[in-house]
Design a protein around this motif. Structure first.
Motif, PDB file in Angstrom:
ATOM      1  N   GLN A   6       0.841  -1.191   0.000  1.00 59.76           N
ATOM      2  CA  GLN A   6       0.000   0.000   0.000  1.00 59.76           C
ATOM      3  C   GLN A   6       0.886   1.254   0.000  1.00 59.76           C
ATOM      4  O   GLN A   6       1.969   1.250   0.583  1.00 59.76           O
ATOM      5  N   PRO A   7       0.429   2.302  -0.656  1.00 58.94           N
ATOM      6  CA  PRO A   7       1.226   3.540  -0.661  1.00 58.94           C
ATOM      7  C   PRO A   7       1.298   4.127   0.747  1.00 58.94           C
ATOM      8  O   PRO A   7       0.363   4.015   1.523  1.00 58.94           O
ATOM      9  N   VAL A   8       2.424   4.748   1.024  1.00 58.27           N
ATOM     10  CA  VAL A   8       2.634   5.368   2.323  1.00 58.27           C
ATOM     11  C   VAL A   8       2.056   6.778   2.286  1.00 58.27           C
ATOM     12  O   VAL A   8       2.306   7.550   1.354  1.00 58.27           O
ATOM     13  N   ARG A   9       1.283   7.096   3.305  1.00 54.27           N
ATOM     14  CA  ARG A   9       0.697   8.435   3.398  1.00 54.27           C
ATOM     15  C   ARG A   9       1.655   9.312   4.198  1.00 54.27           C
ATOM     16  O   ARG A   9       1.945   9.038   5.350  1.00 54.27           O
ATOM     17  N   VAL A  10       2.176  10.377   3.565  1.00 52.33           N
ATOM     18  CA  VAL A  10       3.143  11.271   4.202  1.00 52.33           C
ATOM     19  C   VAL A  10       2.430  12.556   4.600  1.00 52.33           C
ATOM     20  O   VAL A  10       1.723  13.159   3.802  1.00 52.33           O
ATOM     21  N   VAL A  11       2.651  12.960   5.828  1.00 54.53           N
ATOM     22  CA  VAL A  11       2.082  14.206   6.333  1.00 54.53           C
ATOM     23  C   VAL A  11       3.128  15.304   6.151  1.00 54.53           C
ATOM     24  O   VAL A  11       4.296  15.104   6.467  1.00 54.53           O
ATOM     25  N   TYR A  12       2.699  16.441   5.628  1.00 60.13           N
ATOM     26  CA  TYR A  12       3.610  17.550   5.398  1.00 60.13           C
ATOM     27  C   TYR A  12       3.276  18.710   6.336  1.00 60.13           C
ATOM     28  O   TYR A  12       2.109  18.956   6.633  1.00 60.13           O
ATOM     29  N   PRO A  19       8.227  17.095   5.334  1.00 69.15           N
ATOM     30  CA  PRO A  19       7.775  16.127   6.333  1.00 69.15           C
ATOM     31  C   PRO A  19       8.253  16.555   7.714  1.00 69.15           C
ATOM     32  O   PRO A  19       9.288  17.211   7.855  1.00 69.15           O
TER      33      PRO A  19
END
Length: 193
Positions: A6-12, A19
């Protein structure tokens, strides 16, 4: 069959658009700190401690500012004298107020040539460009405003004019008292009066 990764969800960060792990390397880390403390306290535990210390300092300052008044109703409350407001620099250092003084120093160069430097006239409200013009005209020499070694402006006057400059300064600018003028001789500050 193996599951698809699954794609990784990155918080900015909304401030620096990096990040949160890289906020400290961004240009506005100080502006990012409140957001990081609120959303990622486990990522930067030092920030949380720092924020708690600042809150404690604010509360302590408020408690120091409030005084306990005696129950007198005549309006003459006995309160502690107001302390001078001290400017604090980052790191907790205290910035000292500059003393209002004019320092005159004679610098010898090339064995015979002298330069007289005048520092501190701007603290008395004197415009340095006007002062350099007046000094140059009075003593018939070259005078210019230059940055000194401490990144503050000073006036460099060609020649040894230290003998007459005190009288000229006190006559031209009455706001400058003679008691505030000092010479630097042999590395020591000596009063001109």
């Amino acid at each position: 069959m193996a599951d698809k990764p699954q794609p990784v969800r990155v918080v900015y960060c909304p401030v620096c658009s990096m990040p949160p792990e890289y906020c400290e390397f961004g240009p506005d880390f100080d502006k990012c700190k409140p957001w990081l403390i609120q959303n990622f306290p486990d990522l930067y535990p030092d920030l949380l401690k720092e924020a708690n210390e600042k809150d404690a300092d604010k509360v302590a300052d408020k408690l120091q500012g409030t005084g306990i008044s005696s129950g007198s109703s005549d309006g003459a409350a006995t309160s502690a004298p107001k302390q001078e407001e001290v400017k604090r620099l980052p790191g907790g250092k205290i910035k000292k107020k500059e003393k209002q003084e004019v320092v005159i120093e004679k610098v010898i160069r090339n064995k015979r040539k002298c330069i007289t430097t005048v520092k501190g006239l701007e603290l008395f409200g004197v415009k340095l460009s006007d002062a350099s013009k007046k000094l140059g005209k009075k003593f018939a020499t070259g005078a210019s405003v230059v940055k000194g070694p401490t990144e503050k402006d000073q006036i460099d006057v060609q020649g040894d004019i230290s003998y007459d400059i005190v009288e000229f300064i006190t006559d031209t600018w009455p706001d400058v008292p003679e008691s505030a003028i000092y010479f630097i001789e042999d590395g020591k500050k000596v009063p001109a009066a």
